[in-house]
Scaffold this motif. Structure first.
Motif, PDB file in Angstrom:
ATOM      1  N   LYS A  62       0.995  -1.407   0.337  1.00 40.61           N
ATOM      2  CA  LYS A  62      -0.208  -0.322  -0.160  1.00 40.61           C
ATOM      3  C   LYS A  62       1.092   1.200  -0.304  1.00 40.61           C
ATOM      4  N   VAL A  63       2.404   1.310   1.138  1.00 41.04           N
ATOM      5  CA  VAL A  63       2.660   2.456   0.917  1.00 41.04           C
ATOM      6  C   VAL A  63       3.126   2.337  -0.328  1.00 41.04           C
ATOM      7  N   LEU A  64       3.916   1.630  -0.900  1.00 40.25           N
ATOM      8  CA  LEU A  64       4.447   1.740  -2.436  1.00 40.25           C
ATOM      9  C   LEU A  64       3.090   2.523  -3.385  1.00 40.25           C
ATOM     10  N   HIS A  65       2.379   1.629  -3.778  1.00 41.11           N
ATOM     11  CA  HIS A  65       1.563   2.529  -4.440  1.00 41.11           C
ATOM     12  C   HIS A  65       0.997   3.636  -3.978  1.00 41.11           C
ATOM     13  N   GLU A  66       0.980   4.214  -3.062  1.00 42.63           N
ATOM     14  CA  GLU A  66       1.067   5.200  -2.822  1.00 42.63           C
ATOM     15  C   GLU A  66       2.088   5.579  -3.156  1.00 42.63           C
ATOM     16  N   ALA A  67       3.270   6.119  -3.222  1.00 38.11           N
ATOM     17  CA  ALA A  67       4.126   6.298  -3.633  1.00 38.11           C
ATOM     18  C   ALA A  67       4.119   6.673  -5.269  1.00 38.11           C
ATOM     19  N   LEU A  68       4.153   5.556  -5.489  1.00 40.78           N
ATOM     20  CA  LEU A  68       4.010   5.041  -7.526  1.00 40.78           C
ATOM     21  C   LEU A  68       3.002   5.764  -8.085  1.00 40.78           C
ATOM     22  N   LEU A  69       1.736   6.269  -7.199  1.00 38.54           N
ATOM     23  CA  LEU A  69       1.189   7.164  -7.627  1.00 38.54           C
ATOM     24  C   LEU A  69       1.213   9.005  -7.518  1.00 38.54           C
ATOM     25  N   LYS A  70       1.830   8.820  -6.418  1.00 41.05           N
ATOM     26  CA  LYS A  70       2.806  10.146  -6.030  1.00 41.05           C
ATOM     27  C   LYS A  70       3.310  10.479  -6.832  1.00 41.05           C
ATOM     28  N   THR A  71       4.538   9.606  -7.950  1.00 40.93           N
ATOM     29  CA  THR A  71       5.523  10.483  -8.834  1.00 40.93           C
ATOM     30  C   THR A  71       4.729   9.302 -10.876  1.00 40.93           C
ATOM     31  N   GLN A  72       4.107   8.701 -10.320  1.00 41.32           N
ATOM     32  CA  GLN A  72       3.575   8.587 -12.207  1.00 41.32           C
ATOM     33  C   GLN A  72       2.109   8.969 -11.916  1.00 41.32           C
ATOM     34  N   THR A  73       1.836   9.401 -13.764  1.00 43.58           N
ATOM     35  CA  THR A  73       0.252   9.673 -13.739  1.00 43.58           C
ATOM     36  C   THR A  73      -0.699   8.222 -14.457  1.00 43.58           C
ATOM     37  N   VAL A  74      -1.334   7.779 -13.587  1.00 51.13           N
ATOM     38  CA  VAL A  74      -2.421   7.231 -14.250  1.00 51.13           C
ATOM     39  C   VAL A  74      -3.364   7.216 -14.650  1.00 51.13           C
ATOM     40  N   SER A  75      -3.659   6.558 -15.762  1.00 52.99           N
ATOM     41  CA  SER A  75      -4.870   6.870 -17.570  1.00 52.99           C
ATOM     42  C   SER A  75      -5.781   5.996 -16.586  1.00 52.99           C
ATOM     43  N   THR A  76      -7.006   6.834 -17.279  1.00 53.99           N
ATOM     44  CA  THR A  76      -8.063   5.827 -17.037  1.00 53.99           C
ATOM     45  C   THR A  76      -8.023   3.730 -17.107  1.00 53.99           C
ATOM     46  N   ALA A  77      -8.878   3.683 -16.864  1.00 50.30           N
ATOM     47  CA  ALA A  77      -8.591   1.757 -16.301  1.00 50.30           C
ATOM     48  C   ALA A  77      -8.767   1.493 -17.750  1.00 50.30           C
ATOM     49  N   PRO A  78      -8.272   0.594 -17.938  1.00 49.31           N
ATOM     50  CA  PRO A  78      -7.990  -0.018 -19.435  1.00 49.31           C
ATOM     51  C   PRO A  78      -9.429  -0.682 -20.418  1.00 49.31           C
ATOM     52  N   SER A  79      -9.523  -0.212 -21.196  1.00 46.33           N
ATOM     53  CA  SER A  79     -10.538  -1.385 -21.684  1.00 46.33           C
ATOM     54  C   SER A  79     -10.214  -2.171 -22.015  1.00 46.33           C
ATOM     55  N   SER A  80     -11.557  -2.764 -22.908  1.00 49.07           N
ATOM     56  CA  SER A  80     -11.355  -4.032 -22.764  1.00 49.07           C
ATOM     57  C   SER A  80     -11.506  -4.910 -24.349  1.00 49.07           C
ATOM     58  N   GLU A  81     -10.461  -3.395 -24.822  1.00 51.80           N
ATOM     59  CA  GLU A  81     -11.207  -3.343 -26.693  1.00 51.80           C
ATOM     60  C   GLU A  81      -9.382  -3.629 -26.884  1.00 51.80           C
ATOM     61  N   PRO A  82      -9.238  -4.466 -27.798  1.00 47.48           N
ATOM     62  CA  PRO A  82      -7.956  -4.572 -28.391  1.00 47.48           C
ATOM     63  C   PRO A  82      -7.301  -3.010 -29.164  1.00 47.48           C
ATOM     64  N   ALA A  83      -5.982  -2.723 -28.739  1.00 46.21           N
ATOM     65  CA  ALA A  83      -5.135  -1.879 -28.810  1.00 46.21           C
ATOM     66  C   ALA A  83      -5.443  -1.518 -30.244  1.00 46.21           C
ATOM     67  N   SER A  84      -5.383  -0.347 -30.799  1.00 41.28           N
ATOM     68  CA  SER A  84      -5.028  -0.014 -32.460  1.00 41.28           C
ATOM     69  C   SER A  84      -3.786  -0.425 -32.561  1.00 41.28           C
ATOM     70  N   GLU A  85      -3.554  -1.116 -34.321  1.00 36.75           N
ATOM     71  CA  GLU A  85      -2.467  -1.393 -34.838  1.00 36.75           C
ATOM     72  C   GLU A  85      -2.283  -0.248 -35.837  1.00 36.75           C
ATOM     73  N   ASN A  86      -2.199   0.397 -35.811  1.00 33.81           N
ATOM     74  CA  ASN A  86      -2.278   1.875 -36.151  1.00 33.81           C
ATOM     75  C   ASN A  86      -1.765   2.600 -35.622  1.00 33.81           C
ATOM     76  N   ASP A  87      -0.678   2.838 -34.764  1.00 34.59           N
ATOM     77  CA  ASP A  87      -0.164   4.039 -34.120  1.00 34.59           C
ATOM     78  C   ASP A  87       1.275   4.827 -35.152  1.00 34.59           C
ATOM     79  N   ASP A  88       0.985   5.165 -36.074  1.00 36.07           N
ATOM     80  CA  ASP A  88       2.013   5.524 -37.106  1.00 36.07           C
ATOM     81  C   ASP A  88       2.229   7.393 -36.247  1.00 36.07           C
TER      82      ASP A  88
END
Length: 88
Positions: A62-88
């Protein structure tokens, strides 16, 4: 020796041997019960120690999780859709 005396002697010997066997049987039985109690206590202590270790590790996580949340940005929860392959 008369027949009654022999019968009394025989009955006394049988009763004495039976009593001695019974006492030894009860002692072995009680010793086994006590041994099982010790084993149960050891198992209970092992589980308690494991539970305490798990709780300590959970708190560290829990302490490690809180420390990481302070130092890193967290995006929204991942969706169940596959990632697009067109990352040009």
């Amino acid at each position: 020796m008369s027949t009654k005396a022999k019968a009394t002697l025989g009955a006394s010997i049988v009763l004495c041997c039976g009593t001695i066997y019974g006492v030894h049987y009860l002692q072995r039985y009680e010793q086994e019960i006590m041994r099982q109690g010790i084993e149960k206590d050891d198992e209970r202590r092992r589980k308690l120690k494991q539970r305490e270790e798990n709780m300590r590790e959970l708190e560290e996580q829990k302490v490690l999780h809180e420390a990481l949340l302070k130092t890193q940005t967290v995006s929204t929860a991942p969706s169940s859709e596959p990632a697009s392959e067109n990352d040009d």
